[in-house]
Design an enzyme around this catalytic site. Structure first.
Site, PDB file in Angstrom:
ATOM      1  N   TYR A   1      26.803 -21.693  64.143  1.00  0.00           N
ATOM      2  CA  TYR A   1      27.103 -23.075  63.742  1.00  0.00           C
ATOM      3  C   TYR A   1      27.025 -23.214  62.222  1.00  0.00           C
ATOM      4  CZ  TYR A   1      26.604 -28.175  63.312  1.00  0.00           C
ATOM      5  OH  TYR A   1      26.757 -29.502  62.945  1.00  0.00           O
TER       6      TYR A   1
ATOM      7  N   SER B   1      27.874 -29.952  57.457  1.00  0.00           N
ATOM      8  CA  SER B   1      26.493 -30.167  57.908  1.00  0.00           C
ATOM      9  C   SER B   1      25.568 -29.668  56.801  1.00  0.00           C
ATOM     10  CB  SER B   1      26.265 -29.368  59.192  1.00  0.00           C
ATOM     11  OG  SER B   1      24.888 -29.277  59.478  1.00  0.00           O
TER      12      SER B   1
HETATM   13  P1  NAP Z   1      28.912 -34.694  69.671  1.00  0.00           P
HETATM   14  O1  NAP Z   1      28.258 -35.961  70.031  1.00  0.00           O
HETATM   15  O2  NAP Z   1      28.530 -33.434  70.379  1.00  0.00           O
HETATM   16  O3  NAP Z   1      30.487 -34.880  69.713  1.00  0.00           O
HETATM   17  C1  NAP Z   1      31.338 -33.785  69.491  1.00  0.00           C
HETATM   18  C2  NAP Z   1      32.730 -34.144  69.904  1.00  0.00           C
HETATM   19  O4  NAP Z   1      33.541 -32.964  69.794  1.00  0.00           O
HETATM   20  C3  NAP Z   1      32.805 -34.613  71.349  1.00  0.00           C
HETATM   21  O5  NAP Z   1      33.694 -35.706  71.448  1.00  0.00           O
HETATM   22  C4  NAP Z   1      33.357 -33.400  72.066  1.00  0.00           C
HETATM   23  O6  NAP Z   1      34.111 -33.709  73.223  1.00  0.00           O
HETATM   24  C5  NAP Z   1      34.254 -32.797  71.000  1.00  0.00           C
HETATM   25  N1  NAP Z   1      34.507 -31.396  71.298  1.00  0.00           N
HETATM   26  C6  NAP Z   1      33.601 -30.415  71.461  1.00  0.00           C
HETATM   27  N2  NAP Z   1      34.208 -29.277  71.824  1.00  0.00           N
HETATM   28  C7  NAP Z   1      35.536 -29.540  71.882  1.00  0.00           C
HETATM   29  C8  NAP Z   1      36.668 -28.778  72.235  1.00  0.00           C
HETATM   30  N3  NAP Z   1      36.569 -27.512  72.631  1.00  0.00           N
HETATM   31  N4  NAP Z   1      37.876 -29.369  72.188  1.00  0.00           N
HETATM   32  C9  NAP Z   1      38.003 -30.662  71.837  1.00  0.00           C
HETATM   33  N5  NAP Z   1      36.955 -31.448  71.508  1.00  0.00           N
HETATM   34  C10 NAP Z   1      35.734 -30.892  71.544  1.00  0.00           C
HETATM   35  O7  NAP Z   1      28.676 -34.368  68.118  1.00  0.00           O
HETATM   36  P2  NAP Z   1      28.460 -35.356  66.879  1.00  0.00           P
HETATM   37  O8  NAP Z   1      27.029 -35.350  66.558  1.00  0.00           O
HETATM   38  O9  NAP Z   1      29.209 -36.620  67.056  1.00  0.00           O
HETATM   39  O10 NAP Z   1      29.130 -34.450  65.736  1.00  0.00           O
HETATM   40  C11 NAP Z   1      30.369 -34.761  65.113  1.00  0.00           C
HETATM   41  C12 NAP Z   1      30.518 -33.849  63.924  1.00  0.00           C
HETATM   42  O11 NAP Z   1      29.458 -34.079  62.986  1.00  0.00           O
HETATM   43  C13 NAP Z   1      30.439 -32.357  64.268  1.00  0.00           C
HETATM   44  O12 NAP Z   1      31.356 -31.649  63.475  1.00  0.00           O
HETATM   45  C14 NAP Z   1      29.015 -31.989  63.907  1.00  0.00           C
HETATM   46  O13 NAP Z   1      28.900 -30.620  63.611  1.00  0.00           O
HETATM   47  C15 NAP Z   1      28.796 -32.863  62.702  1.00  0.00           C
HETATM   48  N6  NAP Z   1      27.384 -33.151  62.383  1.00  0.00           N
HETATM   49  C16 NAP Z   1      26.634 -33.949  63.198  1.00  0.00           C
HETATM   50  C17 NAP Z   1      25.320 -34.243  62.855  1.00  0.00           C
HETATM   51  C18 NAP Z   1      24.443 -35.138  63.702  1.00  0.00           C
HETATM   52  O14 NAP Z   1      23.272 -35.343  63.367  1.00  0.00           O
HETATM   53  N7  NAP Z   1      24.939 -35.703  64.779  1.00  0.00           N
HETATM   54  C19 NAP Z   1      24.766 -33.717  61.666  1.00  0.00           C
HETATM   55  C20 NAP Z   1      25.553 -32.893  60.866  1.00  0.00           C
HETATM   56  C21 NAP Z   1      26.863 -32.643  61.238  1.00  0.00           C
HETATM   57  P3  NAP Z   1      33.371 -33.905  74.647  1.00  0.00           P
HETATM   58  O15 NAP Z   1      32.513 -35.114  74.493  1.00  0.00           O
HETATM   59  O16 NAP Z   1      34.483 -34.090  75.571  1.00  0.00           O
HETATM   60  O17 NAP Z   1      32.585 -32.668  74.869  1.00  0.00           O
END
Ligand code: NAP
Length: 250
Positions: free
Chosen positions: A170, A157
């Protein structure tokens, strides 16, 4: 300097015959990555904590006629080292090798001043975002070594690349993930087929982004499906030779 691969053009069969594990595959960026990998020929193992969400992605991949995926429900918060070893043994038994591992699952925790951070939440964030990808990589080394060309990708990130106020556990977990990526890359570069890199998706329209920026118009950020070029690049053979590097998806 991070490398941008946002304009990479993946050929349709880029990931043909590859076995790729995606964590957090039930929603957001992980779901888009799993579907995109499958659409490019990979057999994808969908790992996540909510089976119903994984089943939805499974059904979408199957309905699209892509290679039949597999589901591996696992809550990374409570997973023990033995659970990770069990995962690796299952992969070895079912598939014989692992060609790709996308560490995507993570949780946001609280956005608060460091001085007030709740330690219970701190522990959960570190467990899911840092300890779990460490344990999973470690457990999967054997099955990754069975591949001729294995790619491990850690998700970072912007706040993991430069500290920012209120991002707390985080941001710290993501900075540690970057360092861990470099250590793995350095240790595995000689004598293994395993390359290890990190990717920063950038602001993307997911539920995590909405939680982090509730006042923002979601439409101002691209959908996960729009940022897949760098993910495909890293999982396919075109990134062979790149290891220990930071990538930007946007
Ligand atoms: P998200 O929509 O919150 O999705 C996160 C995923 O991780 C969900 O499928 C969730 O499952 C799963 N997860 C969370 N806790 C878990 C656990 N204890 N065991 C197994 N699975 C778990 O997040 P996202 O935005 O797609 O983010 C994906 C990655 O990109 C992350 O590493 C995040 O830090 C990174 N990121 C995102 C952004 C952004 O703007 N979106 C920016 C920078 C970095 P459930 O749905 O079942 O809870």
């Amino acid at each position: 300097m991070p490398v941008s691969k946002k304009d990479y053009q993946a050929r349709p069969d880029l990931l043909k015959d590859r076995i790729i594990l995606v964590t957090g595959a039930g929603s957001g960026i992980g779901a888009a990555a799993a579907k995109s990998f499958a659409a490019h020929g990979a057999t994808v193992i969908l790992l996540g904590r909510t089976t119903r969400k994984l089943e939805t992605i499974y059904d979408e991949i199957e309905a699209a006629g892509h290679p039949t995926p597999a589901i591996y429900p696992m809550n990374l918060e409570g997973a023990t080292p033995e659970d990770h070893i069990q995962l690796a043994e299952t992969l070895e038994k079912e598939f014989g090798r692992l060609d790709g591992l996308l560490h995507n699952a993570s949780i946001l925790g609280n956005l608060t001043p460091l001085s007030q951070y709740n330690m219970e939440h701190w522990g959960k964030v570190m467990q899911v975002n840092l300890n779990a990808p460490y344990l999973m990589t470690r457990a999967c080394l054997g099955v990754l070594n069975k591949s001729e060309d294995a790619s491990v990708v850690f998700t970072s990130s912007s706040v993991g690349r430069k500290g920012r106020a209120y991002w707390g556990a985080y941001g710290i977990s993501k900075a540690a993930v970057e360092n861990m990526m470099q250590i793995w890359a350095d240790e595995l570069e000689a004598n293994t087929p395993i390359r290890v890199n990190s990717i920063n998706p950038g602001a993307t329209r997911t539920s995590m982004r909405t939680r982090a920026y509730p006042g923002e118009d979601p439409a101002s950020n691209p959908e996960p499906e729009a940022i897949m070029a760098a993910y495909l690049y890293l999982m396919g053979p075109d990134s062979k030779g790149s290891t220990g590097e930071q990538f930007d998806a946007q």
